[in-house]
Write an enzyme that holds these catalytic residues in place. Structure first.
Site, PDB file in Angstrom:
ATOM      1  N   TRP A  54       0.901  -1.162   0.000  1.00 37.21           N
ATOM      2  CA  TRP A  54       0.000   0.000   0.000  1.00 37.21           C
ATOM      3  C   TRP A  54       0.928   1.197   0.000  1.00 37.21           C
ATOM      4  CZ3 TRP A  54      -5.206   0.460  -0.379  1.00 37.21           C
ATOM      5  CH2 TRP A  54      -5.776   1.687  -0.070  1.00 37.21           C
ATOM      6  N   HIS A  86     -45.166  18.267   3.062  1.00 39.63           N
ATOM      7  CA  HIS A  86     -45.742  18.380   1.712  1.00 39.63           C
ATOM      8  C   HIS A  86     -46.162  17.024   1.166  1.00 39.63           C
ATOM      9  CE1 HIS A  86     -44.908  22.642   1.516  1.00 39.63           C
ATOM     10  NE2 HIS A  86     -43.726  22.372   2.070  1.00 39.63           N
ATOM     11  N   GLU A 144     -29.637  -0.608   3.869  1.00 43.75           N
ATOM     12  CA  GLU A 144     -28.889  -1.647   3.153  1.00 43.75           C
ATOM     13  C   GLU A 144     -28.433  -2.788   4.056  1.00 43.75           C
ATOM     14  OE1 GLU A 144     -25.190  -0.527   1.202  1.00 43.75           O
ATOM     15  OE2 GLU A 144     -24.810   0.983   2.725  1.00 43.75           O
ATOM     16  N   GLU A 159     -27.127   9.569   3.753  1.00 41.90           N
ATOM     17  CA  GLU A 159     -26.220   8.440   3.960  1.00 41.90           C
ATOM     18  C   GLU A 159     -26.662   7.606   5.169  1.00 41.90           C
ATOM     19  OE1 GLU A 159     -24.141   6.910   2.368  1.00 41.90           O
ATOM     20  OE2 GLU A 159     -22.865   5.821   3.780  1.00 41.90           O
TER      21      GLU A 159
HETATM   22  C1  F6R Z   1     -23.141   1.798   0.142  1.00 40.78           C
HETATM   23  C2  F6R Z   1     -22.080   1.645  -0.816  1.00 40.78           C
HETATM   24  C3  F6R Z   1     -22.362   1.991  -2.215  1.00 40.78           C
HETATM   25  C4  F6R Z   1     -21.126   2.599  -2.886  1.00 40.78           C
HETATM   26  C5  F6R Z   1     -21.381   2.758  -4.384  1.00 40.78           C
HETATM   27  C6  F6R Z   1     -20.219   3.407  -5.089  1.00 40.78           C
HETATM   28  O1  F6R Z   1     -22.723   1.444   1.425  1.00 40.78           O
HETATM   29  O2  F6R Z   1     -20.997   1.227  -0.492  1.00 40.78           O
HETATM   30  O3  F6R Z   1     -23.457   2.834  -2.331  1.00 40.78           O
HETATM   31  O4  F6R Z   1     -20.868   3.825  -2.290  1.00 40.78           O
HETATM   32  O5  F6R Z   1     -21.637   1.510  -4.967  1.00 40.78           O
HETATM   33  O6  F6R Z   1     -19.069   2.632  -4.969  1.00 40.78           O
HETATM   34  P1  F6R Z   1     -17.639   3.276  -5.187  1.00 40.78           P
HETATM   35  O7  F6R Z   1     -17.428   4.268  -4.109  1.00 40.78           O
HETATM   36  O8  F6R Z   1     -16.705   2.122  -5.138  1.00 40.78           O
HETATM   37  O9  F6R Z   1     -17.675   3.933  -6.534  1.00 40.78           O
END
Ligand code: F6R
Length: 594
Positions: free
Chosen positions: A73, A491, A475, A468
């Site tokens: 990394w 509304h 989810e 969020e």
């Molecule tokens: C929700 C989640 C997804 C990602 C989306 C975009 O917890 O992880 O909504 O944010 O699929 O993914 P990236 O950021 O990898 O483009």
């Protein structure tokens, strides 16, 4: 964060090292490499990208019984083959996890060496080579290495012509695995579990000499240590969770560190911030584009950048944006946000922007991903590998990176000054305190987890955060949840509020505090079960059933605290409902189809 593995024994080493590296890929994966000894010669193979790339280019069955491997990394030097480990200088080959802070001054002192890579790790190899040439005694050398190195390191070391494997650690993890047929070094237990569950934990300044059938460990004073051999009882996946029940929880708890890793350079001093962000002030308008949580964090970015940067920001969902018509300003920037850097719709937006000749900037987590490679400019977050499908730590790091942009623009236009750096510097401690007491979020989860519908309310920045918060809850827990702009509920949607409907209101901005509280009163009047997450005491006790109080910080710094509370609520609700938290149904971590 990198992963190291080594093996010496009676069995062939290459496939063992590679499979160990694969289980450490969560520690980093922008390049990988291996050094192994064959016919008394050290052979090094390394490749940019995933371990799979390396695996394609080596023979797993080659006759070699000692080797060291690394998955990287990038910290010093970009991800590329030359900067990948192992590094060989003179007689010494090393793999290194950590950061050598005094590598620049060491480099000057080691002026007789020629440098091939941009890494701090190559300097360590040279230092050991120099010390080794003085008296050919590795045990003595390891005992005094700490006198030369400032920073963190776990090192695996091979010396030309020597049939032993050496290891040492300071502030980077290291274990030594033992089995009947050979011995291992590794950054973490999962790397050895296919072969043994017996290991020694190596502590700071301890070092070890491994041979085919023996391991000698020395304590920090140079005495041979009689350590307890530990037994790991779980499986590989359990080992990777570091004792947490789920990756999601582990990743929530990693936030103090990864947020600081992401922002620390930017807030070190004004010149560094200016140097890193330079040029962004030229844009008259910014379009932020992403999917899911990345889109939501863009909405937070809009609030912060417009408020402090005084630049107009539009935010859109990538799958919409790519097929819409756009009117661009002369100095227009498209800022794409993606954890994986591979999301198909976001990548398509980036490619279209480039075709249209618009400048592009990407906020990305995965080093070397498609979006990172193709954007004109990249701001990396340092969230590390995120395994849980629902993003937590990456979202928070993205938020903080957007905060860095707003901070920079606010400083350039004179609205902010560097005194705010001190507040950012306290953030990891404040988040740690929040994570140390989860009684409030657990008790909210207990009163809402049986409901079918849950609403989040907020205005402006709090509305962006509530989007969020709502996604996180739905989810992972499969409860239906919606985020509403607090003033908009009446509304239409307020017809869904009935006795006991949970409404979680986020209230952190002073200028609209009373307005949102009025909306909370409206839902309370209709029997809602009210939870308020706020940074100021609410005097009217009638407006909430539960109150979650977070410390009051500048909104550039403190917004992330709200979402951490909401992540915990989502996690505990999902747990109470017995959901598959790390892999919610129907979802994938990286969405590479449109
Ligand atoms: C929700 C989640 C997804 C990602 C989306 C975009 O917890 O992880 O909504 O944010 O699929 O993914 P990236 O950021 O990898 O483009």
């Amino acid at each position: 964060m990198c992963g190291i593995v080594g093996y010496i024994g009676k069995e062939k080493c290459i496939s063992k090292i590679i499979s160990g590296l694969e289980s450490l890929e969560y520690r980093g994966y922008d390049s990988a490499g291996i050094a192994y000894v064959k016919n008394n010669t050290v052979i090094i193979k390394k490749e940019q990208g995933r371990i799979a790339n390396l695996k394609e280019n080596i023979n797993l069955e080659e006759e070699s019984y000692m080797g060291i491997g690394h998955t990287r990394w990038a910290t010093h030097g970009k991800p590329c083959q030359i900067n990948s480990h192992p590094h060989k200088v003179g007689k010494v080959t090393v793999v290194h996890n950590g950061i050598i802070e005094n590598y620049e001054s060491l480099k000057k002192e080691l002026s007789e060496y020629e440098w091939v890579s941009e890494t701090d790790s190559e300097v360590v190899a040279a230092l050991i080579d120099k010390l080794y040439r003085e008296d050919n005694d590795m045990v003595k050398l390891l005992s005094k290495l700490k006198d030369y190195l400032v920073g963190s390191y776990a090192l695996g070391i091979i010396i030309d012509g020597d049939d032993k494997l050496y290891a040492i650690r300071k502030d980077s993890p290291l274990i030594i695995g033992v089995s009947e047929n050979g011995n291992f070094i590794a950054s973490d237990v999962p790397a050895i579990l296919e072969y043994t569950n017996l290991y020694y934990l190596i502590l700071n300044d301890e070092y070890a000499v491994l041979s085919r059938d023996d391991v000698v460990i020395y304590d920090k004073d140079g005495n041979i240590s009689t350590k307890n051999l530990l037994t790991f009882e779980g499986n590989r996946e359990a080992a990777m969770k570091n004792g947490y029940e789920h990756f999601m929880l582990k990743e929530i708890y990693e936030q103090p560190k990864v947020i600081m890793d992401t922002i620390k350079e930017y807030i070190s001093d004004l010149d560094t911030l200016k140097e890193k962000m330079s040029g962004l002030e030229k844009y008259e308008e910014i379009d932020i584009v992403g999917c899911g949580s990345a889109y939501h964090v863009g909405l937070v970015g809009k609030s912060l950048i417009e408020k402090y940067g005084h630049v107009r920001v539009n935010v859109d969902i990538a799958s919409e944006y790519r097929y819409s018509d756009h009117i661009y300003k002369k100095n227009h920037l498209i800022l794409v946000i993606s954890q994986s850097g591979e999301t198909a719709d976001t990548l398509a937006v980036l490619r279209k922007a480039k075709e249209d000749g618009i400048d592009t900037l990407a906020i990305v987590n995965v080093v070397g991903s498609s979006i990172a490679r193709e954007a004109d400019r990249v701001l990396y977050i340092k969230a590390g590998v995120e395994i849980a499908v629902a993003t937590t730590k990456a979202y928070s790091c993205q938020l903080m990176m957007l905060s860095m942009i707003a901070l920079y623009l606010g400083i350039i236009n004179g609205m902010l000054n560097e005194s705010i750096f001190e507040e950012y510097k306290k953030l990891d401690k404040i988040i740690t305190d929040i994570l140390n007491d989860t009684s409030d979020t657990k008790s909210v989860a207990e009163i809402i987890y049986k409901n079918k519908d849950i609403f989040f309310l907020g205005r402006k920045l709090d509305y962006a955060l509530s989007m969020e918060a709502s996604l996180k809850l739905k989810e992972v827990s499969y409860l239906h949840s919606e985020a509403y702009a607090a003033g908009e509920l009446k509304h239409g949607t307020i017809s869904l509020i009935e006795t006991g409907t949970p409404v979680i209101s986020l209230i952190t901005e002073d200028d609209i505090r009373l307005k949102t509280l009025s909306n909370v009163k409206e839902v309370c009047a209709r029997g809602a079960l009210s939870v308020i997450i706020t940074n100021e005491e609410v005097l009217d006790k009638e407006v909430y059933d539960k109150l979650i109080l977070i410390p009051k910080l500048h909104d550039l710094v403190g917004s992330v605290l709200v979402i951490i509370k909401c992540q915990l609520i989502a996690y505990y609700v999902a747990k109470l409902n017995g959901c598959d938290i790390d892999k919610p149904r129907n979802l994938a971590k990286s969405v590479t189809v449109e």
